[in-house]
Design a protein around this motif. Structure first.
Motif, mmCIF file in Angstrom:
data_model
loop_
_atom_site.group_PDB
_atom_site.id
_atom_site.type_symbol
_atom_site.label_atom_id
_atom_site.label_comp_id
_atom_site.label_asym_id
_atom_site.label_seq_id
_atom_site.Cartn_x
_atom_site.Cartn_y
_atom_site.Cartn_z
ATOM 1 N N ALA A 310 0.833 -1.208 0.000
ATOM 2 C CA ALA A 310 0.000 0.000 0.000
ATOM 3 C C ALA A 310 0.869 1.260 0.000
ATOM 4 C CB ALA A 310 -0.928 -0.001 1.209
ATOM 5 N N LYS A 311 1.975 1.235 0.753
ATOM 6 C CA LYS A 311 2.883 2.384 0.773
ATOM 7 C C LYS A 311 3.552 2.585 -0.589
ATOM 8 C CE LYS A 311 3.985 2.193 5.724
ATOM 9 N NZ LYS A 311 5.041 1.895 6.735
ATOM 10 N N THR A 312 3.916 1.482 -1.236
ATOM 11 C CA THR A 312 4.520 1.559 -2.573
ATOM 12 C C THR A 312 3.546 2.177 -3.560
ATOM 13 O OG1 THR A 312 5.917 -0.376 -2.167
ATOM 14 C CG2 THR A 312 5.497 0.202 -4.466
ATOM 15 N N VAL A 313 2.299 1.713 -3.524
ATOM 16 C CA VAL A 313 1.273 2.231 -4.434
ATOM 17 C C VAL A 313 1.058 3.731 -4.197
ATOM 18 C CG1 VAL A 313 -1.169 2.102 -5.105
ATOM 19 C CG2 VAL A 313 0.121 -0.001 -4.668
ATOM 20 N N ALA A 314 0.955 4.121 -2.927
ATOM 21 C CA ALA A 314 0.713 5.530 -2.592
ATOM 22 C C ALA A 314 1.869 6.423 -3.030
ATOM 23 C CB ALA A 314 0.474 5.667 -1.082
ATOM 24 N N THR A 315 3.091 5.955 -2.803
ATOM 25 C CA THR A 315 4.264 6.738 -3.201
ATOM 26 C C THR A 315 4.331 6.910 -4.711
ATOM 27 O OG1 THR A 315 5.521 6.000 -1.272
ATOM 28 C CG2 THR A 315 6.789 6.831 -3.145
ATOM 29 N N ASP A 316 4.126 5.804 -5.440
ATOM 30 C CA ASP A 316 4.194 5.868 -6.897
ATOM 31 C C ASP A 316 3.022 6.649 -7.490
ATOM 32 O OD1 ASP A 316 6.598 4.588 -7.171
ATOM 33 O OD2 ASP A 316 5.743 2.599 -7.409
ATOM 34 N N TYR A 317 1.882 6.604 -6.838
ATOM 35 C CA TYR A 317 0.723 7.372 -7.295
ATOM 36 C C TYR A 317 1.058 8.865 -7.340
ATOM 37 C CZ TYR A 317 -4.186 8.834 -7.635
ATOM 38 O OH TYR A 317 -5.376 9.385 -8.047
ATOM 39 N N GLU A 318 1.685 9.363 -6.293
ATOM 40 C CA GLU A 318 2.059 10.777 -6.234
ATOM 41 C C GLU A 318 3.209 11.090 -7.194
ATOM 42 O OE1 GLU A 318 0.298 12.982 -4.671
ATOM 43 O OE2 GLU A 318 -1.004 11.431 -3.831
ATOM 44 N N ARG A 319 4.178 10.196 -7.291
ATOM 45 C CA ARG A 319 5.336 10.416 -8.156
ATOM 46 C C ARG A 319 4.930 10.431 -9.621
ATOM 47 N NH1 ARG A 319 9.718 7.124 -10.122
ATOM 48 N NH2 ARG A 319 8.691 5.269 -9.318
ATOM 49 N N MET A 320 4.022 9.515 -9.998
ATOM 50 C CA MET A 320 3.575 9.455 -11.392
ATOM 51 C C MET A 320 2.713 10.661 -11.765
ATOM 52 S SD MET A 320 5.086 6.911 -12.696
ATOM 53 C CE MET A 320 6.419 7.318 -11.577
ATOM 54 N N ASP A 321 2.014 11.220 -10.798
ATOM 55 C CA ASP A 321 1.240 12.436 -11.044
ATOM 56 C C ASP A 321 2.172 13.550 -11.521
ATOM 57 O OD1 ASP A 321 -0.768 14.358 -11.097
ATOM 58 O OD2 ASP A 321 -0.646 14.768 -8.953
ATOM 59 N N LYS A 322 3.291 13.711 -10.848
ATOM 60 C CA LYS A 322 4.257 14.751 -11.221
ATOM 61 C C LYS A 322 4.877 14.467 -12.587
ATOM 62 C CE LYS A 322 5.414 15.732 -6.385
ATOM 63 N NZ LYS A 322 6.466 15.668 -5.338
ATOM 64 N N LEU A 323 5.219 13.191 -12.846
ATOM 65 C CA LEU A 323 5.867 12.852 -14.109
ATOM 66 C C LEU A 323 4.926 13.027 -15.298
ATOM 67 C CD1 LEU A 323 8.332 11.802 -15.605
ATOM 68 C CD2 LEU A 323 7.563 9.461 -15.133
ATOM 69 N N VAL A 324 3.686 12.612 -15.134
ATOM 70 C CA VAL A 324 2.695 12.760 -16.213
ATOM 71 C C VAL A 324 2.488 14.234 -16.555
ATOM 72 C CG1 VAL A 324 0.237 12.513 -16.763
ATOM 73 C CG2 VAL A 324 1.502 10.578 -15.833
ATOM 74 N N LYS A 325 2.409 15.072 -15.529
ATOM 75 C CA LYS A 325 2.252 16.514 -15.765
ATOM 76 C C LYS A 325 3.491 17.087 -16.451
ATOM 77 C CE LYS A 325 -0.958 17.365 -11.954
ATOM 78 N NZ LYS A 325 -1.100 17.840 -10.559
ATOM 79 N N GLN A 326 4.650 16.620 -16.024
ATOM 80 C CA GLN A 326 5.912 17.104 -16.598
ATOM 81 C C GLN A 326 5.997 16.748 -18.087
ATOM 82 O OE1 GLN A 326 9.420 15.781 -14.447
ATOM 83 N NE2 GLN A 326 10.652 15.864 -16.297
ATOM 84 N N LEU A 327 5.537 15.553 -18.448
ATOM 85 C CA LEU A 327 5.612 15.105 -19.837
ATOM 86 C C LEU A 327 4.392 15.513 -20.663
ATOM 87 C CD1 LEU A 327 7.004 11.487 -19.239
ATOM 88 C CD2 LEU A 327 8.273 13.482 -20.103
ATOM 89 N N GLY A 328 3.348 16.037 -20.007
ATOM 90 C CA GLY A 328 2.158 16.475 -20.703
ATOM 91 C C GLY A 328 1.421 15.351 -21.411
ATOM 92 N N LEU A 329 1.141 14.262 -20.682
ATOM 93 C CA LEU A 329 0.550 13.072 -21.306
ATOM 94 C C LEU A 329 -0.945 12.912 -21.037
ATOM 95 C CD1 LEU A 329 3.356 10.447 -20.639
ATOM 96 C CD2 LEU A 329 3.002 11.894 -22.622
ATOM 97 N N LYS A 330 -1.628 13.979 -20.713
ATOM 98 C CA LYS A 330 -3.058 13.899 -20.415
ATOM 99 C C LYS A 330 -3.849 13.445 -21.639
ATOM 100 C CE LYS A 330 -6.283 14.759 -17.252
ATOM 101 N NZ LYS A 330 -6.303 14.128 -15.948
ATOM 102 N N VAL A 331 -4.782 12.493 -21.417
ATOM 103 C CA VAL A 331 -5.671 12.011 -22.470
ATOM 104 C C VAL A 331 -7.109 12.209 -22.019
ATOM 105 C CG1 VAL A 331 -6.435 10.012 -23.809
ATOM 106 C CG2 VAL A 331 -4.014 10.308 -23.273
ATOM 107 N N ASP A 332 -7.934 12.868 -22.849
ATOM 108 C CA ASP A 332 -9.335 13.105 -22.475
ATOM 109 C C ASP A 332 -10.209 11.906 -22.864
ATOM 110 O OD1 ASP A 332 -8.816 15.633 -21.496
ATOM 111 O OD2 ASP A 332 -8.902 16.512 -23.513
#
Length: 332
Positions: A310-332
């Motif tokens: 659960a801690k791994t999932v929570a940590t990666d959830y927040e980390r991937m949020d930053k990376l996705v925003k940085q790379l601009g990979l939003k899909v509608d």
């Protein structure tokens, strides 16, 4: 000092509380001792032949033997692994439907897709982190390119020539390839598919030129010399391909997303059942023949408690949020 003697109401409340706790423990113990008493369905978020499917089938087979009940694999690929989660979230929280999924669907896609239909943090309980897959990047031999640096140079000279495929937007290979493009200047267009196997078919056929995927998916074709491995996506060289450099050897600033593959249950599943599944899978992962099979397919067994996962999932959830925003990979 005046001694306070508890009144009859206080004693009654304490007795009721003790009985309630004993009842809860009894129900937990009963749930754990009787589970499972019927077949268990394991929804796998990816297609047959994918590394997640391969691992899920190893675990399902061993659980069937251990439990004396069939554990069936139900492949539901689509939307970068999210379709399986959308199906599993609608099932009863009784332990008889489990989700075998990957980092993409549970920690990346929530930040990539506008409307997933599930909330990882509210709708699922992490059960056990099963394994980490190792990744490799390959190209079609028709390119006559044998290194990542040569591929980058070729792409810059031919900016419309290269396409790479993944099992969907937001998958780990998608993030890693976009990170590589941003840091090295590689020019290649992303083509999303429903499954890694379909990508592989098109790379072999020359319809697309590049794929980064789990070693287990690509190794047979590499051994058959139908694909050229040009870089390992892990932090160290692969035992199966010792002559292939890692991306970080060539580009030290590159930081790969290291995916995990694990089991989840719908939120509300009794803790006793979650703990039993966790323990039994953890025991399976400690078996020498299972570890040997996983290593042979480029998988590192993990295991551990539900709380650790659960801690791994929570940590990666927040980390991937930053990376996705940085790379601009939003899909509608």
């Amino acid at each position: 000092m005046k001694r306070i003697v508890p009144g009859p109401q206080s004693s009654t409340r304490r007795t009721a509380l003790c009985l309630a706790l004993l009842g809860a423990f009894s129900l937990q113990a009963q749930a754990q001792s009787t589970y499972p008493n019927k077949p268990v369905r394991m929804v796998v978020s990816y297609a047959a032949g994918n590394v997640t499917d391969l691992l899920a089938r190893v675990v399902a087979e061993r659980l069937s033997d251990k439990w004396g009940q069939p554990v069936t694999v139900d492949n539901r690929p689509g939307q970068g692994g999210s379709l399986g989660a959308q199906i599993a979230v609608k099932t009863p929280a009784d332990g008889y439907t489990l989700l075998f999924s990957a980092m993409a669907a549970m920690a990346i896609n929530p930040h990539v897709y506008g409307n997933l239909g599930y909330d990882v943090r509210k709708d699922f309980v992490p059960v056990v982190n099963v394994a980490y897959p190792t990744m490799v990047m390959v190209v079609n031999p028709e390119l006559k390119i044998n290194s990542l640096t040569a591929l980058i140079a070729y792409s810059k000279a031919n900016p419309t020539a290269l396409n790479y495929g993944t099992a969907g937007n937001g998958t780990v290979p998608h993030l890693n390839m976009e990170t590589l493009k941003a840091q090295t200047g590689l020019v290649a267009q992303h083509v999303p598919y429903k499954a890694a196997g379909a990508v592989l078919t098109d790379v072999l056929g020359g319809r697309i030129q590049i794929q980064q995927e789990a070693l287990s998916v690509l190794l047979p074709q590499v051994k058959a010399k139908k694909l050229i491995p040009i870089a390992a996506g892990s932090s160290k060289r692969l035992a199966q391909l010792p002559d292939v450099p890692t991306i970080t050897e060539l580009f030290p600033k590159y930081q790969a997303v290291v995916p995990w593959l694990g089991i989840f249950a719908p939120a509300g599943t009794p803790k006793a059942i979650v703990d039993k599944i966790n323990k039994d899978v953890d025991d399976i992962l400690r078996q020498p023949d299972v570890q040997e099979k996983l290593l042979g397919n480029g998988l590192d067994a993990v295991g551990g408690s539900p709380e650790t996962f659960a801690k791994t999932v929570a940590t990666d959830y927040e980390r991937m949020d930053k990376l996705v925003k940085q790379l601009g990979l939003k899909v509608d």
